[in-house]
Design an enzyme around this catalytic site. Structure first.
Site: not given
Ligand code: GLN
Length: 199
Positions: A51-53, A83, A110, A140-141, A176, A178
């Site tokens: 997600g977005e940490s 992630c 990150r 993903i990112r 990921h 999942e």
């Molecule tokens: N870019 C997100 C972060 O720094 C992590 C991305 C992800 O969980 N797919 O939190």
């Protein structure tokens, strides 16, 4: 066996689905979406999803999750961070530095793949329980693991870089699992939970 998925933000629903697939074999797994720290008391293992940490940290702080997660870990119950979940469990975080739980002795950076390769898929090999097994990886990112402490075992690499690692009851992946149909990594985590419960 009850396995929780932290359901504050991010792709927790896909993890729940992947766990349910593991449950169709040996022993049934009950999947619990975790939204309050008290719920951690009733589960045997926890997945912290991507997600977005930064957002996850704010929500964890608001709900009082930090001490509850520390207690969960101290009790030897397995945690799997993917992630953003890895970023939250790491010892050190860079780009930029931010609070993390420090449950596994790795340093992560990150968003470390730059714009061209923000998201990509790759096939790789993990060494699980001493055996090489093929795995599918979706990044993903994603963060990069820049430092691996002496007590940490690297379980999979992409090129030369560690992308999956374990220290005791804590498993992490920069990708990921999942988001693929490949159950290998979730099955491995389910075995970790089963073994910890038996111990
Ligand atoms: N870019 C997100 C972060 O720094 C992590 C991305 C992800 O969980 N797919 O939190």
């Amino acid at each position: 066996m009850r396995i929780g998925v932290l359901a504050l933000q991010g792709d927790f629903a896909r993890h729940a689905r992947a766990l349910q697939k593991c449950g169709s074999r040996p022993s049934a797994i009950e999947v619990v979406e975790i939204r309050k720290p008290e719920q951690l008391e009733d589960i045997d293992g926890l997945i912290m999803p991507g997600g977005e940490s930064t957002t996850l940290l704010k929500l964890m702080d608001a709900w009082g999750f930090v001490p509850a997660l520390e207690k969960f870990h101290a009790g030897g119950k397995p945690i799997f961070g993917t992630c953003a979940g890895l970023i939250l469990t790491a010892r050190d975080v860079a780009n930029p530095a931010q609070f993390s739980l420090g449950l596994i002795d790795v340093g992560v950076e990150r968003n470390a793949y730059g714009r061209q390769r923000e998201s990509f898929e790759a096939a790789g090999t993990a060494v699980l329980d001493g055996r090489p097994v093929p795995i599918e990886m979706v990044f993903i990112r994603a963060p990069r693991i820049r430092r691996v402490g002496p007590g940490v075992e690297t379980l999979a690499r992409h090129g030369d870089e560690p992308v999956m690692a374990r220290q005791g009851s804590v498993l992490v992946a920069t990708f990921h699992p999942e988001l693929t149909d490949d159950p290998t990594v979730h099955e491995y985590f389910c075995r970790m939970v089963k073994e910890a419960k038996r111990a």
